[in-house]
Scaffold this active site. Structure first.
Site, PDB file in Angstrom:
ATOM      1  CG  HIS A  28      38.084  49.726  43.547  1.00  0.00           C
ATOM      2  ND1 HIS A  28      39.225  49.354  42.867  1.00  0.00           N
ATOM      3  CD2 HIS A  28      37.057  49.079  42.930  1.00  0.00           C
ATOM      4  CE1 HIS A  28      38.901  48.527  41.884  1.00  0.00           C
ATOM      5  NE2 HIS A  28      37.588  48.336  41.907  1.00  0.00           N
ATOM      6  CG  HIS A  30      34.455  46.591  42.883  1.00  0.00           C
ATOM      7  ND1 HIS A  30      34.477  47.382  41.757  1.00  0.00           N
ATOM      8  CD2 HIS A  30      33.211  46.739  43.443  1.00  0.00           C
ATOM      9  CE1 HIS A  30      33.296  47.992  41.637  1.00  0.00           C
ATOM     10  NE2 HIS A  30      32.522  47.634  42.650  1.00  0.00           N
ATOM     11  CG  ASP A  32      38.094  42.588  40.814  1.00  0.00           C
ATOM     12  OD1 ASP A  32      37.335  43.236  41.557  1.00  0.00           O
ATOM     13  OD2 ASP A  32      38.468  43.006  39.697  1.00  0.00           O
ATOM     14  CG  HIS A  33      40.548  45.538  42.732  1.00  0.00           C
ATOM     15  ND1 HIS A  33      41.513  46.136  41.959  1.00  0.00           N
ATOM     16  CD2 HIS A  33      39.532  45.207  41.905  1.00  0.00           C
ATOM     17  CE1 HIS A  33      41.091  46.179  40.699  1.00  0.00           C
ATOM     18  NE2 HIS A  33      39.897  45.620  40.646  1.00  0.00           N
ATOM     19  CG  HIS A 105      35.602  51.699  39.412  1.00  0.00           C
ATOM     20  ND1 HIS A 105      35.373  51.162  38.178  1.00  0.00           N
ATOM     21  CD2 HIS A 105      35.683  50.631  40.271  1.00  0.00           C
ATOM     22  CE1 HIS A 105      35.313  49.845  38.288  1.00  0.00           C
ATOM     23  NE2 HIS A 105      35.493  49.502  39.538  1.00  0.00           N
ATOM     24  CG  ASP A 175      38.887  48.018  38.524  1.00  0.00           C
ATOM     25  OD1 ASP A 175      40.034  47.652  38.195  1.00  0.00           O
ATOM     26  OD2 ASP A 175      38.012  47.250  38.962  1.00  0.00           O
ATOM     27  CG  HIS A 233      40.939  45.023  35.804  1.00  0.00           C
ATOM     28  ND1 HIS A 233      39.664  45.011  35.293  1.00  0.00           N
ATOM     29  CD2 HIS A 233      40.801  44.842  37.134  1.00  0.00           C
ATOM     30  CE1 HIS A 233      38.794  44.846  36.279  1.00  0.00           C
ATOM     31  NE2 HIS A 233      39.463  44.726  37.411  1.00  0.00           N
TER      32      HIS A 233
END
Ligand SMILES: [Zn+2]
Ligand SMILES: [Zn+2]
Length: 271
Positions: A28, A30, A32-33, A105, A175, A233
């Site tokens: 996805h 976000h 941090d990904h 999520h 996530d 995570h």
């Protein structure tokens, strides 16, 4: 699987070649990904990569890549084969296939399962000889799972090989909250890597922020009858992850904490 900003350091530390066969799965959009992806692609170009790179991810990921590489004048030396994530099979390669399912999520997110193709059963030369099949071309046919005819008699591959050996299956949640759909999706995984942002007891926070606790990850792993669970995570609030692992092990004993550079052996299901 996912591409946080530390990804290039990990490539160096693990000596992963920038030109190797590779598939990147993004769950996805976000930060941090995904924030490490652009820099990684740029470094691959500097290293003169030519081989195509498979990228699987939400459709908007391609738009982000196109817009940013245009604005930053980044020209790539290799083609990207982009596969938009949607429920079902999203990519097939010579060695494996990738399936996606919807995660739960705060934004559109996908979970993935990477499945190796099954391999033909072990070939028994003695059985082939006993049936009068001459060594050579006919043996190789049988090994590839095709029937042959010897002096008018049909010989089936099952007569000279053991049972088909299923490939390994690795699941990655990204996530997510736990869900019934994910229990089914990850069913029978040899390794499941699952969101464990919070520890048990913090379910309220996990529900609010659309993540899972280590206990929820363990319960899902148990229901899905996976072989091994790797928690990942972790929220920065936990300096040590031992407590999360201990808690999860009470529900699902074969649990470990994922960590940078950690190696896990994933055996074949029939072994
Ligand atoms: Zn997220
Ligand atoms: Zn995240």
């Amino acid at each position: 699987m996912d591409c946080g900003e530390g990804v290039q350091r990990r490539f160096l530390a693990e000596s992963i070649g920038l030109g190797s066969d590779m598939t990147i799965l993004v769950t996805h959009l976000h930060g941090d990904h995904v924030t490490g992806l652009l820099g990684l692609l740029q470094t691959m170009s500097l290293a003169q990569r030519h081989k195509p790179l498979n990228i699987v991810g939400p459709a908007k990921l391609l738009r982000w890549l196109e817009v940013t590489s245009d604005l930053l004048h980044i020209g790539l030396t290799f083609p990207i084969r982009f596969c938009p994530a949607k429920p079902g099979t999203v990519l097939r390669t010579a060695g494996f296939r990738v399936r996606a399912a919807r995660a739960v999520h705060s934004i559109e997110a996908f979970a993935y399962v990477v499945e190796e193709h099954s391999r033909p059963g072990v070939f028994h030369p003695d059985r082939a000889r006993a049936l009068g099949v001459p060594e050579g071309r006919l043996w190789s046919k049988l090994q590839k799972g095709r029937a042959v005819t010897v002096e008018g008699r049909r010989v089936e591959p099952s007569e000279v090989t053991g049972p088909v050996r299923p490939g390994r299956k690795v699941g990655y949640s990204g996530d997510t909250r736990p869900s019934q759909r994910l229990v089914r999706f990850f069913s029978g995984c040899d390794l499941l890597i699952f969101d464990s942002t919070f520890k048990g007891g913090d379910e309220e926070k996990a529900r609010e922020r659309k993540h899972s606790t280590s206990l929820e990850a363990a319960e899902l792993a148990k229901k899905a009858a996976v072989r091994m669970l790797a928690l990942t995570h972790f929220s920065a609030r936990y300096i040590r992850t031992g407590v999360l692992v201990r808690e999860a092990r009470r529900v699902f004993p074969n649990t470990v904490a994922a960590a940078d550079g950690k190696r896990l052996e994933v055996g074949y299901p029939s072994e």
